[in-house]
Design a protein around this motif. Structure first.
Motif, PDB file in Angstrom:
ATOM      1  N   ARG A  41      30.868  23.092  12.514  1.00  0.00           N
ATOM      2  CA  ARG A  41      32.134  22.517  13.194  1.00  0.00           C
ATOM      3  C   ARG A  41      32.905  22.112  11.907  1.00  0.00           C
ATOM      4  O   ARG A  41      32.654  21.535  10.999  1.00  0.00           O
ATOM      5  N   GLY A  43      36.623  20.138  11.691  1.00  0.00           N
ATOM      6  CA  GLY A  43      37.903  19.436  12.572  1.00  0.00           C
ATOM      7  C   GLY A  43      37.264  19.696  14.149  1.00  0.00           C
ATOM      8  O   GLY A  43      36.427  19.523  14.540  1.00  0.00           O
ATOM      9  N   SER A  44      38.377  20.366  14.864  1.00  0.00           N
ATOM     10  CA  SER A  44      38.353  20.614  16.191  1.00  0.00           C
ATOM     11  C   SER A  44      37.639  21.954  16.534  1.00  0.00           C
ATOM     12  O   SER A  44      37.434  22.301  17.596  1.00  0.00           O
ATOM     13  N   THR A  73      34.025  21.571  25.360  1.00  0.00           N
ATOM     14  CA  THR A  73      35.020  22.631  25.199  1.00  0.00           C
ATOM     15  C   THR A  73      36.313  21.792  25.529  1.00  0.00           C
ATOM     16  O   THR A  73      36.436  20.854  26.241  1.00  0.00           O
ATOM     17  N   TYR A  74      37.556  22.391  24.980  1.00  0.00           N
ATOM     18  CA  TYR A  74      38.652  21.794  25.156  1.00  0.00           C
ATOM     19  C   TYR A  74      39.564  22.718  25.970  1.00  0.00           C
ATOM     20  O   TYR A  74      39.877  23.848  25.086  1.00  0.00           O
ATOM     21  N   ARG A 152      37.390  25.682  20.754  1.00  0.00           N
ATOM     22  CA  ARG A 152      38.254  24.171  20.099  1.00  0.00           C
ATOM     23  C   ARG A 152      37.417  23.073  21.071  1.00  0.00           C
ATOM     24  O   ARG A 152      37.277  23.312  22.333  1.00  0.00           O
ATOM     25  N   THR A 153      37.123  22.172  20.528  1.00  0.00           N
ATOM     26  CA  THR A 153      36.224  21.156  21.133  1.00  0.00           C
ATOM     27  C   THR A 153      37.356  19.988  21.618  1.00  0.00           C
ATOM     28  O   THR A 153      38.231  19.768  20.755  1.00  0.00           O
ATOM     29  N   SER A 154      36.941  19.172  22.571  1.00  0.00           N
ATOM     30  CA  SER A 154      37.638  17.743  22.722  1.00  0.00           C
ATOM     31  C   SER A 154      37.088  16.608  22.201  1.00  0.00           C
ATOM     32  O   SER A 154      37.524  15.471  22.258  1.00  0.00           O
ATOM     33  N   SER A 155      35.859  16.972  21.438  1.00  0.00           N
ATOM     34  CA  SER A 155      35.085  15.641  21.033  1.00  0.00           C
ATOM     35  C   SER A 155      35.472  15.263  19.837  1.00  0.00           C
ATOM     36  O   SER A 155      35.770  16.112  18.880  1.00  0.00           O
ATOM     37  N   SER A 156      35.563  14.205  19.378  1.00  0.00           N
ATOM     38  CA  SER A 156      35.994  13.492  17.944  1.00  0.00           C
ATOM     39  C   SER A 156      34.928  13.251  17.208  1.00  0.00           C
ATOM     40  O   SER A 156      35.121  12.653  16.015  1.00  0.00           O
ATOM     41  N   SER A 157      33.615  13.309  17.836  1.00  0.00           N
ATOM     42  CA  SER A 157      32.555  13.190  16.918  1.00  0.00           C
ATOM     43  C   SER A 157      31.332  14.013  16.912  1.00  0.00           C
ATOM     44  O   SER A 157      31.400  14.728  17.922  1.00  0.00           O
TER      45      SER A 157
END
Length: 157
Positions: A41, A43-44, A73-74, A152-157
Motif C-alpha cells: 500500500r 497512500g490510497s 475499496t473506494y 484505491r482504498t477509502s481507508s486512511s489507516s
C-alpha cells in the motif's frame, strides 16, 4: 524559497504512508487446499497479488469472487487487474471454444472483494462475470487461480 522548492518541501513533510503485508484470499465457491496473498500500500493505492489452489471443482450459483482484501475499496468496478489459471485435469476448454473465446480478461474490484471478468467478442465490450459453476468449469479439478491488481482504498489507516 521559490515555488517549486516550497512545493517539494511540503511534499517531503507530508510523507505518503506505505506498508506491506500478507492477506488471506477467501473464494466464494469451492474447497481450498492452499491460499496466500501479499499487498503493498502506497497512500490510497493498494497493489494485491494472490494465489488460490482448489482441491475440488468450484460450483454453485451466485457470482464467483474473492473476499478478504486487506483494505476496503473506494468505489466499485475498478478494472485494474489480471489473472491467470493453471487448469486442473478437466478445465479451461471453455475459454477457447467457438464464440466464447475470451478476447479480454481481468479483475474487477468491488465493495465486497474482487472477481474475474471476461469479454468474449471483439465488438462486445460488456463484462461477463462467472458464477461458481462456470468458474469451476474453466478452472477444473485441482486448478490454481493466480491474480494481481491495483485498487484505491477509502481507508486512511
Amino acid at each position: 524559497m521559490d515555488g517549486v522548492t516550497s512545493k517539494i518541501q511540503t511534499q517531503l513533510n507530508n510523507k505518503v504512508e506505505n506498508e506491506t503485508g500478507n492477506w488471506t484470499p477467501s473464494p466464494s465457491h469451492g474447497t481450498v487446499s492452499t491460499r496466500s496473498g501479499y499487498y503493498v500500500r502506497v497512500g490510497s493505492l493498494v497493489y494485491v497479488q494472490g494465489h488460490v489452489t482448489f482441491s475440488n471443482k468450484p460450483s454453485g450459483s451466485g457470482t464467483f469472487q474473492i473476499s478478504g482484501l486487506p483494505f476496503p475499496t473506494y468505489g466499485s468496478y475498478n478494472r485494474t487487474g489480471n489473472f491467470g489459471l493453471d487448469a486442473g485435469s478437466d478445465g479451461a476448454a471453455w475459454l477457447d471454444s467457438g464464440n466464447y473465446t475470451a478476447v479480454n480478461v481481468g479483475i474487477q474490484f468491488t465493495s465486497t472483494g474482487l472477481r474475474p471478468f471476461y469479454q468474449h467478442k471483439q465488438n462486445d465490450s460488456r463484462d461477463y462475470i462467472w458464477n461458481g459453476t462456470q468458474f469451476g468449469d474453466i478452472l477444473g479439478t485441482g486448478g490454481d487461480f493466480d491474480f494481481s491488481g491495483v485498487y484505491r482504498t477509502s481507508s486512511s489507516s
